[in-house]
Design a protein around this motif. Structure first.
Motif, mmCIF file in Angstrom:
data_model
loop_
_atom_site.group_PDB
_atom_site.id
_atom_site.type_symbol
_atom_site.label_atom_id
_atom_site.label_comp_id
_atom_site.label_asym_id
_atom_site.label_seq_id
_atom_site.Cartn_x
_atom_site.Cartn_y
_atom_site.Cartn_z
ATOM 1 N N GLU A 194 2.864 -12.113 -0.575
ATOM 2 C CA GLU A 194 2.300 -11.865 -1.900
ATOM 3 C C GLU A 194 2.370 -10.386 -2.236
ATOM 4 O O GLU A 194 2.395 -9.530 -1.367
ATOM 5 N N SER A 195 2.379 -10.104 -3.537
ATOM 6 C CA SER A 195 2.387 -8.735 -4.028
ATOM 7 C C SER A 195 0.962 -8.328 -4.396
ATOM 8 O O SER A 195 0.210 -9.122 -4.958
ATOM 9 N N TYR A 196 0.614 -7.101 -4.090
ATOM 10 C CA TYR A 196 -0.730 -6.599 -4.352
ATOM 11 C C TYR A 196 -0.676 -5.306 -5.167
ATOM 12 O O TYR A 196 -1.326 -4.325 -4.845
ATOM 13 N N VAL A 197 0.088 -5.327 -6.250
ATOM 14 C CA VAL A 197 0.316 -4.131 -7.058
ATOM 15 C C VAL A 197 -0.991 -3.597 -7.646
ATOM 16 O O VAL A 197 -1.265 -2.392 -7.579
ATOM 17 N N LEU A 198 -1.810 -4.472 -8.217
ATOM 18 C CA LEU A 198 -3.064 -4.016 -8.832
ATOM 19 C C LEU A 198 -4.024 -3.459 -7.784
ATOM 20 O O LEU A 198 -4.681 -2.440 -8.002
ATOM 21 N N LEU A 199 -4.107 -4.111 -6.645
ATOM 22 C CA LEU A 199 -4.939 -3.629 -5.545
ATOM 23 C C LEU A 199 -4.413 -2.288 -5.039
ATOM 24 O O LEU A 199 -5.177 -1.353 -4.792
ATOM 25 N N GLN A 200 -3.114 -2.164 -4.922
ATOM 26 C CA GLN A 200 -2.495 -0.921 -4.472
ATOM 27 C C GLN A 200 -2.835 0.233 -5.418
ATOM 28 O O GLN A 200 -3.138 1.345 -4.970
ATOM 29 N N GLN A 201 -2.814 -0.043 -6.720
ATOM 30 C CA GLN A 201 -3.143 1.009 -7.687
ATOM 31 C C GLN A 201 -4.568 1.524 -7.482
ATOM 32 O O GLN A 201 -4.818 2.727 -7.570
ATOM 33 N N ILE A 202 -5.489 0.635 -7.186
ATOM 34 C CA ILE A 202 -6.877 1.045 -6.945
ATOM 35 C C ILE A 202 -6.973 1.856 -5.655
ATOM 36 O O ILE A 202 -7.572 2.930 -5.616
ATOM 37 N N LEU A 203 -6.363 1.342 -4.582
ATOM 38 C CA LEU A 203 -6.466 2.009 -3.279
ATOM 39 C C LEU A 203 -5.737 3.346 -3.232
ATOM 40 O O LEU A 203 -6.111 4.243 -2.473
ATOM 41 N N GLU A 204 -4.692 3.496 -4.040
ATOM 42 C CA GLU A 204 -3.933 4.749 -4.056
ATOM 43 C C GLU A 204 -4.399 5.709 -5.147
ATOM 44 O O GLU A 204 -3.880 6.815 -5.259
ATOM 45 N N SER A 205 -5.380 5.305 -5.938
ATOM 46 C CA SER A 205 -5.898 6.148 -7.012
ATOM 47 C C SER A 205 -6.548 7.406 -6.438
ATOM 48 O O SER A 205 -7.327 7.338 -5.483
ATOM 49 N N THR A 206 -6.235 8.540 -7.044
ATOM 50 C CA THR A 206 -6.873 9.794 -6.636
ATOM 51 C C THR A 206 -8.127 10.080 -7.464
ATOM 52 O O THR A 206 -8.826 11.051 -7.207
ATOM 53 N N SER A 207 -8.415 9.230 -8.445
ATOM 54 C CA SER A 207 -9.608 9.449 -9.265
ATOM 55 C C SER A 207 -10.768 8.536 -8.871
ATOM 56 O O SER A 207 -11.876 8.716 -9.361
ATOM 57 N N ILE A 208 -10.526 7.565 -7.991
ATOM 58 C CA ILE A 208 -11.582 6.674 -7.518
ATOM 59 C C ILE A 208 -11.813 6.962 -6.040
ATOM 60 O O ILE A 208 -10.905 6.813 -5.218
ATOM 61 N N LEU A 209 -13.034 7.370 -5.703
ATOM 62 C CA LEU A 209 -13.384 7.623 -4.312
ATOM 63 C C LEU A 209 -13.674 6.295 -3.619
ATOM 64 O O LEU A 209 -14.436 5.478 -4.145
ATOM 65 N N LYS A 210 -13.063 6.072 -2.469
ATOM 66 C CA LYS A 210 -13.330 4.872 -1.662
ATOM 67 C C LYS A 210 -14.135 5.313 -0.440
ATOM 68 O O LYS A 210 -13.714 6.216 0.269
ATOM 69 N N VAL A 211 -15.305 4.676 -0.218
ATOM 70 C CA VAL A 211 -16.179 5.065 0.883
ATOM 71 C C VAL A 211 -16.410 3.885 1.815
ATOM 72 O O VAL A 211 -16.499 2.741 1.373
ATOM 73 N N GLY A 212 -16.465 4.176 3.108
ATOM 74 C CA GLY A 212 -16.705 3.136 4.096
ATOM 75 C C GLY A 212 -16.953 3.758 5.457
ATOM 76 O O GLY A 212 -16.989 4.983 5.586
#
Length: 192
Positions: A79-97
């Motif tokens: 499967e393709s995860y283009v939309l998910l990839q855009q979120i995970l590779e975004s430099t304007s959205i901080l991902k915390v975990g």
């Protein structure tokens, strides 16, 4: 006799606020909500490996959380995860975990996703340079509660779909609690 403090249990995400992304329509709706956020809770789950030298084929599930909703993305072969990839590779959205090093490596190896703008709370919350802080410790420190983490669920087979209700809850809580801790930590820093 020990003077062990008994903490009340951490109450996780309401199951009605957990969304499993199973279709293109789900992915589009999720990406609109996620893209509007400046900070997201982030985690992945992988089928465990038990034999020495065996390489993980994960991630099998990616979790992204806002304060209101947690989105679970089961990863299916081909499967393709283009939309998910855009979120995970975004430099304007901080991902915390917590403990995100392996998660990031597996995402890149399996899906070619290079996560950007990520904060590993395990390291950020350290009080000394050698000891990472886990989610359980952070929940006790910031909320005065005990985060239950079932070994049976954490080592379950995340590659088998559909996920059980217990797997969904466990996965959602991992991403959501990271976001809540991040906000509590920021509030504490702002006061200090």
């Amino acid at each position: 006799m020990t003077d062990e403090i008994i903490l009340p249990p951490y109450i996780g995400v309401d199951p009605q606020r957990i969304v499993v992304v199973n279709s293109t329509a789900d992915a589009i709706a999720a990406s609109r909500i996620l893209a509007a956020s400046d900070v997201l809770g982030f985690d992945t789950e992988s089928k465990p490996v038990f034999m020495k030298g065996q390489v993980s084929q994960g991630p099998h599930l990616i979790q992204l959380a806002t304060l209101e909703t947690v989105f679970l993305y089961p990863i299916r072969r081909g499967e393709s995860y283009v939309l998910l990839q855009q979120i995970l590779e975004s430099t304007s959205i901080l991902k915390v975990g917590f403990g995100l090093g392996d998660d990031q490596q597996r995402l890149h190896a399996k899906l070619g996703i290079t996560t950007q703008h990520v904060l590993d709370l395990a390291r950020a919350l350290r009080t000394d340079s050698r000891c990472d802080v886990g989610a359980k410790t952070a929940v006790a420190q910031f909320f005065g509660q005990k985060l239950q983490k079932s070994k049976k669920i954490s080592t379950s087979n995340w590659a088998v779909l559909p996920l059980t209700d217990k797997q969904k809850q466990y996965a959602a809580d991992d991403a959501h609690v990271a976001l809540k801790i991040y906000h509590a930590w920021q509030a504490q820093r702002d006061q200090g």
